[in-house]
Design an enzyme around this catalytic site. Structure first.
Site, PDB file in Angstrom:
ATOM      1  N   PRO A 108       8.840  -8.200   4.027  1.00 40.33           N
ATOM      2  CA  PRO A 108       8.042  -9.425   4.131  1.00 40.33           C
ATOM      3  C   PRO A 108       6.722  -9.278   3.367  1.00 40.33           C
ATOM      4  CG  PRO A 108       8.663  -8.604   6.313  1.00 40.33           C
ATOM      5  CD  PRO A 108       9.103  -7.571   5.328  1.00 40.33           C
ATOM      6  N   VAL A 109       6.318 -10.336   2.651  1.00 46.43           N
ATOM      7  CA  VAL A 109       5.100 -10.213   1.840  1.00 46.43           C
ATOM      8  C   VAL A 109       3.844 -10.406   2.694  1.00 46.43           C
ATOM      9  CG1 VAL A 109       6.067 -10.823  -0.407  1.00 46.43           C
ATOM     10  CG2 VAL A 109       5.279 -12.624   1.119  1.00 46.43           C
ATOM     11  N   GLY A 112       1.414  -6.285   5.590  1.00 44.80           N
ATOM     12  CA  GLY A 112       1.039  -4.897   5.878  1.00 44.80           C
ATOM     13  C   GLY A 112       2.197  -3.921   5.763  1.00 44.80           C
ATOM     14  N   LEU A 113       3.320  -4.379   5.210  1.00 49.45           N
ATOM     15  CA  LEU A 113       4.458  -3.466   5.067  1.00 49.45           C
ATOM     16  C   LEU A 113       4.579  -2.931   3.638  1.00 49.45           C
ATOM     17  CD1 LEU A 113       7.063  -5.250   7.349  1.00 49.45           C
ATOM     18  CD2 LEU A 113       6.026  -3.038   7.757  1.00 49.45           C
ATOM     19  N   ALA A 117       3.288  -2.783  -3.249  1.00 49.28           N
ATOM     20  CA  ALA A 117       3.363  -1.400  -3.737  1.00 49.28           C
ATOM     21  C   ALA A 117       4.817  -0.969  -3.897  1.00 49.28           C
ATOM     22  CB  ALA A 117       2.622  -0.461  -2.792  1.00 49.28           C
ATOM     23  N   ALA A 118       5.694  -1.437  -3.013  1.00 49.95           N
ATOM     24  CA  ALA A 118       7.112  -1.039  -3.107  1.00 49.95           C
ATOM     25  C   ALA A 118       7.747  -1.616  -4.368  1.00 49.95           C
ATOM     26  CB  ALA A 118       7.873  -1.490  -1.859  1.00 49.95           C
ATOM     27  N   ASP A 159      -1.032   3.000   0.524  1.00 56.56           N
ATOM     28  CA  ASP A 159       0.245   2.284   0.351  1.00 56.56           C
ATOM     29  C   ASP A 159       1.074   2.916  -0.756  1.00 56.56           C
ATOM     30  OD1 ASP A 159      -0.660   0.448   2.186  1.00 56.56           O
ATOM     31  OD2 ASP A 159       0.125  -1.274   1.078  1.00 56.56           O
TER      32      ASP A 159
END
Ligand code: PMV
Length: 339
Positions: A108-109, A112-113, A117-118, A159
């Site tokens: 989910p954008v 905080g996940l 960065a991923a 992150d």
């Protein structure tokens, strides 16, 4: 064709204080991930296809600071390769007319996940491999940190670090004061010193999403204003948070994760004190504790986004259910494996 995948992440301890040089702990969340596929295309140009965010465009048509374009330009630049090669050098590199980059993500954008960065990490790896210049983890981390800076102002670098290494990390932002510098630093990571953390025994956390999108940049800048006005008080709070992160690391390494519950509760109270929690986060934290969690806290920038709760494997479904009843729009149960 080359592909790459990168996990999401969640901060367990130390958010905000990490911006002020104290340690933080974060873990990868493998239940969600960003995936990138790079292949030859019969169309000229570098085409980016990211259906999740409705992006279908040729690189040239995007502004240079567009999140995806910035990663591509930075990578080409650092490899010394032109993103618009002549037909001859295209043939030498084995490209067709152009490239096709497909990006998808289940992270989910803006919650905080680590979705941004991923995508950056997966894109750097897939594209650099396609170009026959696969990057080392250190290179990926350092380029990803440059991109994080473009989007988040003064990010700590946690992150990009946890997502690049895809392992639990203990992280201290540069420049650390010598007294806080951990011993046995494994790597000089982008933005800070990073140590991968041994996990003595597995533990399970439930992540609950308030559904409120709150930009980290804003809460970081609000904290900075408050810190400028109340420097002594905020420094004391950050010291306490730093101690908690250090204790949490010891507890994780020694295989006694149940002790993390109390530390989460204490860290949450300190985050409330620096005003980054919110009524919605507090409600989810209370609901988790009431449903049997061993401890709970907000995670990340705050004011919205996610909270986490430490659970026994058996109580995880009940805690997740309680969080949804208390308003969480999404819950993820994730186990940090022993390594
Ligand atoms: O909201 P997240 O998960 O991206 O975390 C932000 C963490 C902060 O410490 C508040 C900022 C940072 O750059 O570390």
């Amino acid at each position: 064709m080359t592909t790459s995948s990168a996990p999401g992440k969640i901060i367990l301890f130390g958010e905000h204080a990490v911006v002020y040089g104290r340690p933080a702990l974060a873990v990868p969340v493998t239940q969600v991930h960003a995936d990138v596929e790079v292949s030859d295309s019969s169309r000229a140009g570098i085409w980016i296809n990211a259906p999740d965010v409705d992006l279908h465009a040729e690189l040239n048509t995007l502004p240079c600071d567009h999140p995806v374009a910035a990663v591509i330009y930075n990578l080409f630049f650092s490899l010394g390769i032109s993103p618009h090669p002549s037909p001859l050098s295209r043939r030498e590199r084995g490209w067709g007319e152009g490239l096709e980059i497909k990006i998808s993500s289940t992270i989910p954008v803006a919650s905080g996940l680590g979705s941004g960065a991923a995508v950056t990490v997966a894109l750097l790896r897939a594209l650099s491999s396609f170009l026959f210049h696969p990057l080392s983890d250190e290179q990926v981390n350092s380029l990803a940190y440059e991109i994080e800076k473009l989007h988040h102002g003064t990010p700590s670098g946690i992150d990009n670090t946890v997502i690049t290494y895809a392992r639990p990390v203990y992280f201290i932002k540069h420049p650390p004061s010598p007294s806080r510098s951990p011993t046995g630093v494994l790597r000089e990571g982008a933005g800070g010193e990073v140590e991968t953390v041994k996990v003595g025994a597995p533990f399970t956390i439930v992540i609950g999403d308030t559904g409120i999108s709150a930009p980290t940049k804003q809460s970081v800048s609000d904290v900075r204003k408050l810190w400028l006005k109340n420097t002594n008080r905020f420094e004391r709070v950050f010291d306490e948070v730093g101690q908690i992160a250090l204790m949490a690391r010891r507890v994780i390494e020694s295989g006694q994760p149940a002790l993390l519950g109390d530390l989460m509760d204490q860290n949450h109270a300190l985050l409330q004190e620096i005003t980054v929690s919110s009524p919605e986060l507090d409600r989810l934290v209370r609901a988790a504790r009431k449903a049997g969690a061993l401890g709970a806290k907000m995670s990340g920038g705050g004011r919205g986004g996610n909270m986490i709760a430490l659970v026994n494997k058996e109580s995880a479904p009940a805690v997740a259910e309680a969080l949804r009843s208390a308003g969480a729009i999404r819950t993820i149960i994730t186990t940090v494996q022993a390594i």
